[in-house]
Design an enzyme around this catalytic site. Structure first.
Site, PDB file in Angstrom:
ATOM      1  N   GLU A 134      11.848 -37.212  35.719  1.00 15.07           N
ATOM      2  CA  GLU A 134      12.110 -37.086  37.153  1.00 15.07           C
ATOM      3  C   GLU A 134      11.075 -37.887  37.942  1.00 15.07           C
ATOM      4  O   GLU A 134       9.880 -37.653  37.820  1.00 15.07           O
ATOM      5  CB  GLU A 134      12.043 -35.598  37.530  1.00 15.07           C
TER       6      GLU A 134
ATOM      7  N   GLU B  61      12.436 -24.652  41.976  1.00  7.65           N
ATOM      8  CA  GLU B  61      12.786 -26.041  42.297  1.00  7.65           C
ATOM      9  C   GLU B  61      11.972 -26.556  43.486  1.00  7.65           C
ATOM     10  O   GLU B  61      11.532 -27.700  43.482  1.00  7.65           O
ATOM     11  CB  GLU B  61      14.285 -26.178  42.586  1.00  7.65           C
TER      12      GLU B  61
ATOM     13  N   ALA C 170      16.612 -29.575  44.885  1.00  2.00           N
ATOM     14  CA  ALA C 170      17.720 -28.869  44.235  1.00  2.00           C
ATOM     15  C   ALA C 170      17.606 -29.018  42.731  1.00  2.00           C
ATOM     16  O   ALA C 170      16.916 -29.907  42.235  1.00  2.00           O
ATOM     17  CB  ALA C 170      19.057 -29.432  44.718  1.00  2.00           C
TER      18      ALA C 170
ATOM     19  N   GLU D 296      31.165 -25.860  39.478  1.00  4.76           N
ATOM     20  CA  GLU D 296      29.790 -25.834  39.961  1.00  4.76           C
ATOM     21  C   GLU D 296      29.695 -25.117  41.308  1.00  4.76           C
ATOM     22  O   GLU D 296      30.413 -25.436  42.249  1.00  4.76           O
ATOM     23  CB  GLU D 296      29.226 -27.244  40.128  1.00  4.76           C
TER      24      GLU D 296
ATOM     25  N   ARG E  34      45.004 -29.521  33.288  1.00  4.63           N
ATOM     26  CA  ARG E  34      43.914 -29.528  34.260  1.00  4.63           C
ATOM     27  C   ARG E  34      42.631 -29.920  33.541  1.00  4.63           C
ATOM     28  O   ARG E  34      42.248 -29.278  32.559  1.00  4.63           O
ATOM     29  CB  ARG E  34      43.722 -28.152  34.907  1.00  4.63           C
ATOM     30  N   GLU E  35      41.976 -30.976  34.033  1.00  4.17           N
ATOM     31  CA  GLU E  35      40.677 -31.380  33.504  1.00  4.17           C
ATOM     32  C   GLU E  35      39.614 -30.592  34.257  1.00  4.17           C
ATOM     33  O   GLU E  35      39.544 -30.662  35.486  1.00  4.17           O
ATOM     34  CB  GLU E  35      40.475 -32.880  33.689  1.00  4.17           C
TER      35      GLU E  35
ATOM     36  N   ARG F 197      19.714 -42.124  42.080  1.00  4.30           N
ATOM     37  CA  ARG F 197      20.823 -41.373  41.498  1.00  4.30           C
ATOM     38  C   ARG F 197      21.711 -42.343  40.735  1.00  4.30           C
ATOM     39  O   ARG F 197      22.395 -43.168  41.323  1.00  4.30           O
ATOM     40  CB  ARG F 197      21.610 -40.641  42.582  1.00  4.30           C
TER      41      ARG F 197
ATOM     42  N   GLU G 175       9.586 -29.777  42.673  1.00  2.00           N
ATOM     43  CA  GLU G 175       9.894 -31.074  43.266  1.00  2.00           C
ATOM     44  C   GLU G 175       8.987 -31.455  44.428  1.00  2.00           C
ATOM     45  O   GLU G 175       8.780 -32.634  44.677  1.00  2.00           O
ATOM     46  CB  GLU G 175      11.363 -31.112  43.714  1.00  2.00           C
TER      47      GLU G 175
END
Length: 190
Positions: A146, A98, A82, A125, A44-45, A70, A102
């Site tokens: 950013e 955040e 986010a 995640e 499993r990766e 992105r 942002e």
């Protein structure tokens, strides 16, 4: 978020070995050898990620979004604010951070809507999705690498952006549909 618990646990896989492959600034990759329920083994990766927060911020009847390039997609994307959790950081505090970094906005009211895994087939995640209201404008403080622009859309405009492919990431689509559900039911819920 509590994991699903099967009292029979007949589908569980048992990790036999873990081989680290890559350690980056945001993610790491490992290959686990697991024992399957039938006794055979498989690889499993696994991508390890520290977790993230996302903020559905509503300002004067509009959803606050950021427009940014992105690299993984090779294009710009409209997204809710986010970012990743810092080591040991409380998700609520990260969400407030955040939002301010942002967008420049601070909020008078923020609450957790839901936490969810982004791609449990290969990554751990987890994103904590918050709803922020009673916003006050201020100065954004972006990271040095950013670059983004602030955008505010009505619910109809956000749905049109989804249909046009300008919003295509799961967390933002989930936020738009939660906002739509609030319009229908009167409360944020998932």
């Amino acid at each position: 978020m509590k994991p699903y618990e099967d009292p029979n646990a007949r589908l569980d896989e048992v990790t036999v070995a873990t081989k680290p492959v890559f350690e980056g600034k945001i993610i790491s990759l490992q290959i686990d050898t697991v024992k399957l329920p039938d006794g055979s083994t498989a690889s499993r990766e696994i991508v390890r990620h520290p977790g993230a927060v996302a903020v559905m911020a509503i300002h004067e009847g509009k959803m606050v979004l950021v427009d940014q390039f992105r690299q993984a997609m090779g294009r710009r994307e409209l997204e809710i604010p986010a970012g990743k959790l810092e080591k040991g950081e409380d998700p609520l505090e990260a969400a407030k951070r955040e939002l301010q970094e942002e967008t420049g906005y601070t909020c008078g009211n923020i609450r957790l809507l839901h936490s969810f895994y982004t791609s449990p087939g290969f990554a751990d995640e987890i994103i904590h999705l918050y709803v922020a209201e009673d916003l006050e404008s201020g100065e954004a403080s972006l990271d040095e690498d950013e670059f983004l622009e602030l955008c505010e859309l009505t619910l109809d405009e956000a749905q049109e952006a989804i249909a046009a492919g300008k919003i295509s990431d799961a967390k933002t689509i989930m936020a738009v549909y939660a906002w739509k559900l609030k319009r229908l039911t009167g409360a944020f819920q998932l």
